[in-house]
Design an enzyme around this catalytic site. Structure first.
Site, PDB file in Angstrom:
ATOM      1  N   CYS A 208     -29.221 -29.182  15.863  1.00  0.00           N
ATOM      2  CA  CYS A 208     -30.486 -28.474  14.567  1.00  0.00           C
ATOM      3  C   CYS A 208     -30.114 -29.734  13.746  1.00  0.00           C
ATOM      4  O   CYS A 208     -29.112 -29.657  13.361  1.00  0.00           O
ATOM      5  CB  CYS A 208     -29.431 -27.613  14.686  1.00  0.00           C
ATOM      6  SG  CYS A 208     -30.514 -26.716  13.412  1.00  0.00           S
TER       7      CYS A 208
ATOM      8  N   ASP B 194     -30.109 -28.498  10.771  1.00  0.00           N
ATOM      9  CA  ASP B 194     -29.243 -27.708  10.077  1.00  0.00           C
ATOM     10  C   ASP B 194     -27.834 -28.940   8.798  1.00  0.00           C
ATOM     11  O   ASP B 194     -27.376 -29.539   9.837  1.00  0.00           O
ATOM     12  CB  ASP B 194     -28.616 -27.082  10.589  1.00  0.00           C
ATOM     13  CG  ASP B 194     -27.699 -25.839   9.001  1.00  0.00           C
ATOM     14  OD1 ASP B 194     -27.747 -26.850   8.413  1.00  0.00           O
ATOM     15  OD2 ASP B 194     -28.448 -24.626   8.850  1.00  0.00           O
TER      16      ASP B 194
ATOM     17  N   ARG C  63     -25.525 -28.684   7.601  1.00  0.00           N
ATOM     18  CA  ARG C  63     -23.356 -27.961   7.863  1.00  0.00           C
ATOM     19  C   ARG C  63     -23.447 -28.385   9.044  1.00  0.00           C
ATOM     20  O   ARG C  63     -22.523 -27.850   8.719  1.00  0.00           O
ATOM     21  CB  ARG C  63     -23.809 -25.856   7.537  1.00  0.00           C
ATOM     22  CG  ARG C  63     -24.969 -25.554   6.467  1.00  0.00           C
ATOM     23  CD  ARG C  63     -24.683 -24.014   6.258  1.00  0.00           C
ATOM     24  NE  ARG C  63     -26.120 -24.107   7.559  1.00  0.00           N
ATOM     25  CZ  ARG C  63     -26.121 -22.873   7.454  1.00  0.00           C
ATOM     26  NH1 ARG C  63     -25.291 -22.292   6.728  1.00  0.00           N
ATOM     27  NH2 ARG C  63     -26.631 -22.486   8.055  1.00  0.00           N
TER      28      ARG C  63
ATOM     29  N   HIS D 142     -25.690 -23.816  17.003  1.00  0.00           N
ATOM     30  CA  HIS D 142     -25.040 -22.775  15.538  1.00  0.00           C
ATOM     31  C   HIS D 142     -25.359 -21.490  15.261  1.00  0.00           C
ATOM     32  O   HIS D 142     -26.513 -21.209  15.623  1.00  0.00           O
ATOM     33  CB  HIS D 142     -24.664 -23.696  14.708  1.00  0.00           C
ATOM     34  CG  HIS D 142     -26.233 -24.374  13.888  1.00  0.00           C
ATOM     35  ND1 HIS D 142     -26.342 -23.509  12.772  1.00  0.00           N
ATOM     36  CD2 HIS D 142     -27.293 -24.512  13.473  1.00  0.00           C
ATOM     37  CE1 HIS D 142     -27.375 -23.468  11.954  1.00  0.00           C
ATOM     38  NE2 HIS D 142     -27.706 -24.369  12.130  1.00  0.00           N
TER      39      HIS D 142
ATOM     40  N   CYS E  20     -28.098 -20.498  12.263  1.00  0.00           N
ATOM     41  CA  CYS E  20     -30.075 -20.975  12.421  1.00  0.00           C
ATOM     42  C   CYS E  20     -30.701 -20.519  12.117  1.00  0.00           C
ATOM     43  O   CYS E  20     -31.312 -19.428  11.790  1.00  0.00           O
ATOM     44  CB  CYS E  20     -29.474 -21.693  13.738  1.00  0.00           C
ATOM     45  SG  CYS E  20     -31.160 -22.555  14.319  1.00  0.00           S
TER      46      CYS E  20
END
Length: 205
Positions: A40, A42, A44, A96, A99
């Site tokens: 992803c 993302d 993080r 994750h 999300c």
């Protein structure tokens, strides 16, 4: 902000050179990664960090909600390059918890172009309504949907002509599904690995 980024890069590069004077010289000679990671976007979930890997050890494609679309030529090109050129034999799809893309799809939030990208997640949620209804609405249900999306992505990768050809010629490529739990920092194996054995050909574990 850019000045801050460049300053941190300079500090990082200098620290690397002090620890290993030949580090960048080796990096410049080419890459030999062991894994192809589909993750992803993302911020993080940086694959090198959560996997405890150094630069050069993992080849990466990232998109919103780590989806596998049959018309995503960026992903397919990276997949083909990973298998046919780099010789990678371990493919990972990693979702994750928490999300944002999964939450947006499940809650019907309006996000412009992302709504089209996430349509596959909405279809998946409808197909698995009975499964998802066992979880309380909100984060727990979204995290289960994230798991189901990874499982779906593994299956879709297995259907691509790229992997079908690799398995047909006997390449020992494995496709794994993982979920990263943000609150724990741990990767969890979803145990949905495909190796080509389901094709009945000699491209086994």
């Amino acid at each position: 902000m850019l000045h801050h980024l460049l300053a941190r890069n300079s500090d990082w590069a200098e620290a690397r050179r002090r620890a290993d004077p030949a580090y960048f010289e080796r990096m410049a000679q080419g890459q030999q990664p062991s894994y192809f990671w589909i993750g992803c976007s993302d911020s993080r979930v940086p694959e090198n960090v959560v996997g405890g890997l150094d630069p050069g050890e993992i080849f990466v494609h990232r998109n919103v909600a780590n989806l596998v679309h049959s018309t995503d030529f960026s992903l397919l090109s990276a997949l083909e390059f990973a298998i046919d050129v780099l010789g990678i034999r371990e493919i990972i799809v990693c979702g994750h918890t928490g999300c944002g893309g999964i939450a947006a799809a499940s809650q019907g939030l309006v996000n412009g172009l992302a709504d089209h990208w996430l349509e596959a997640v909405r279809r998946l949620a409808r197909r698995n309504e009975a499964d998802l209804s066992a979880f309380p609405e909100g984060p727990a249900r979204n995290d289960r949907l994230a798991e189901l999306s990874v499982i779906e992505a593994v299956a879709r990768l297995a259907e691509t002509p790229i992997l079908q050809r690799a398995w047909a010629r006997g390449d020992r490529v494995s496709v794994h599904g993982l979920l990263y739990r943000l609150s724990e920092g741990e990767l969890r194996n979803l145990d949905v690995t495909l190796t080509g054995a389901h094709l009945g050909r000699d491209a086994k574990e």
